[in-house]
Motif scaffolding. Structure first.
Motif, PDB file in Angstrom:
ATOM      1  N   THR A 203      13.588 -14.043  14.511  1.00 46.84           N
ATOM      2  CA  THR A 203      12.223 -13.512  14.524  1.00 46.84           C
ATOM      3  C   THR A 203      11.260 -14.366  13.714  1.00 46.84           C
ATOM      4  OG1 THR A 203      12.727 -12.049  12.661  1.00 46.84           O
ATOM      5  CG2 THR A 203      13.016 -11.145  14.880  1.00 46.84           C
TER       6      THR A 203
ATOM      7  N   SER B  95      12.475 -18.115  16.546  1.00 44.10           N
ATOM      8  CA  SER B  95      11.804 -17.608  17.752  1.00 44.10           C
ATOM      9  C   SER B  95      11.450 -18.749  18.697  1.00 44.10           C
ATOM     10  CB  SER B  95      10.553 -16.808  17.388  1.00 44.10           C
ATOM     11  OG  SER B  95       9.591 -17.619  16.726  1.00 44.10           O
TER      12      SER B  95
ATOM     13  N   THR C  54      18.989 -11.226  13.564  1.00 43.91           N
ATOM     14  CA  THR C  54      17.960 -10.902  12.588  1.00 43.91           C
ATOM     15  C   THR C  54      18.512  -9.855  11.634  1.00 43.91           C
ATOM     16  OG1 THR C  54      15.712 -10.024  12.324  1.00 43.91           O
ATOM     17  CG2 THR C  54      17.005  -9.161  14.166  1.00 43.91           C
TER      18      THR C  54
ATOM     19  N   SER D 235      13.473  -3.908  14.346  1.00 43.84           N
ATOM     20  CA  SER D 235      12.077  -4.234  14.088  1.00 43.84           C
ATOM     21  C   SER D 235      11.336  -4.456  15.401  1.00 43.84           C
ATOM     22  CB  SER D 235      11.976  -5.497  13.227  1.00 43.84           C
ATOM     23  OG  SER D 235      12.392  -6.637  13.960  1.00 43.84           O
ATOM     24  N   ASP D 236      10.029  -4.402  15.336  1.00 39.61           N
ATOM     25  CA  ASP D 236       9.222  -4.611  16.546  1.00 39.61           C
ATOM     26  C   ASP D 236       9.448  -5.996  17.134  1.00 39.61           C
ATOM     27  OD1 ASP D 236       8.183  -2.076  16.278  1.00 39.61           O
ATOM     28  OD2 ASP D 236       6.304  -2.739  15.350  1.00 39.61           O
ATOM     29  N   THR D 237       9.550  -7.011  16.258  1.00 42.10           N
ATOM     30  CA  THR D 237       9.753  -8.377  16.760  1.00 42.10           C
ATOM     31  C   THR D 237      11.133  -8.529  17.387  1.00 42.10           C
ATOM     32  OG1 THR D 237      10.348  -8.986  14.480  1.00 42.10           O
ATOM     33  CG2 THR D 237       8.121  -9.527  15.224  1.00 42.10           C
TER      34      THR D 237
ATOM     35  N   ALA E 107      11.053  -6.930  20.770  1.00 42.47           N
ATOM     36  CA  ALA E 107      10.336  -7.781  21.718  1.00 42.47           C
ATOM     37  C   ALA E 107      11.262  -8.851  22.286  1.00 42.47           C
ATOM     38  CB  ALA E 107       9.126  -8.418  21.043  1.00 42.47           C
TER      39      ALA E 107
END
Length: 300
Positions: free
Chosen positions: A12, A17, A35, A40-42, A45
């Motif tokens: 992330t 990334s 990660t 987490s949001d990332t 995603a």
């Protein structure tokens, strides 16, 4: 979808990334994104992009082992943290990779600042630890390559310990902790790390003699901060002047920046060895015209 797995640590962050995106675009390997927080949001995603996302802490040997088991290739970038030294982060991954039968490892590295400064600078442990971890990797018996980076273009996108990028009446000032005449390798890390790693992953067997055990330098140019600012100016269409802000007060960063002129003296930048593998780095002007201009447009 490919059944060949490439584990990417720090998935992330800027470097990881970039590698994940490049792996998805290339399609040769399925990325396993690692990660510390898989929720987490990332991280989510990345899962939405089709990655396998796993949670693992680089200080947890068992977690690391699970993250690399079944992978053909591994990318690692260690991160400065007080509880687990970067050297230990590296050895945990390298030991687990060897035990799991990983065939090839790429490591994001930095110079040993204490060594290249002949003992003048001794606090930039983030560089020293990475360099020591790299030596451990090279002695491990694993097929490997390392990628050395320079000062990141992305530093200008927000406050950072190495200086700042500030708006003026008609343009901008690039403030750094060293004299603007200081020469450095400059790296567009979020754009170029991924394609460089993919080039190594996809050719480590067919071009082993050119890749195995090598330290490649990922950089777009070796120029002074004054020259870097001039290239930013071309891309923005506005004046950019480099100025010295004086020391940051955080000695590891100040010593790292002071040592920049001595990084990778034997390598031409851009590194022609990466070019031969099909890697074309982005330019400072291109970064300014695209990424930086878009970023500044969101600021008051």
């Amino acid at each position: 979808m490919s059944t060949r797995i490439a584990t990417v640590f720090g998935a992330t962050g800027l470097q990881g990334s970039s590698v994940v995106r490049a792996l998805i675009k290339d399609g040769t390997f399925k990325p396993r994104a690692v990660t510390r927080d898989a929720n987490s949001d990332t991280a989510r995603a990345l899962a939405d992009l089709g990655c396998e996302v796993v949670g693992a802490d680089l200080g947890d040997k068992e977690g690391v082992k699970k993250a690399v088991t079944g992978a053909e290739c591994v990318f690692l970038v260690t991160i400065p943290r007080g509880d687990v030294p970067e050297f230990v982060q590296g050895t945990n991954v390298f030991d687990a990779s060897k035990e799991a039968g990983v065939r090839f490892v790429v490591f994001s590295t930095l110079p040993n600042v204490t060594e290249i400064s002949n003992g003048k600078y001794t606090t930039a442990v983030h560089g020293d630890d990475k360099a020591k971890a790299q030596k451990y990797l090279e002695a491990s018996g694993l097929a490997n390559a390392s990628i050395g980076t320079g000062a990141f273009f992305e530093n200008v996108l927000g406050p950072f310990l190495g200086g700042s990028f500030d708006k003026t009446g008609d343009g901008y000032t690039l403030q750094v902790v060293v004299p603007p005449s200081t020469t450095s390798v400059h790296t567009w890390i979020s754009r170029d790390m991924g394609p460089a790693v993919v080039a190594l992953f996809t050719q480590y067997t067919s071009r082993a003699a050119e890749i195995n055990g090598q330290t490649f330098v990922l950089g777009s140019a070796r120029v002074s901060f004054t020259e870097f600012a001039a290239e930013l100016s071309k891309g923005l269409g506005k004046p950019v002047k480099a100025e010295s802000a004086g020391p940051s007060g955080f000695l590891p960063v100040d010593e790292m920046f002071a040592s920049l002129p001595d990084w990778y003296p034997e390598v031409t930048v851009p590194d022609p060895r990466l070019a031969k593998l099909g890697v074309k780095t982005g330019t400072i002007e291109e970064f300014a015209r695209t990424t930086l201009k878009s970023f500044l447009a969101t600021k008051p």
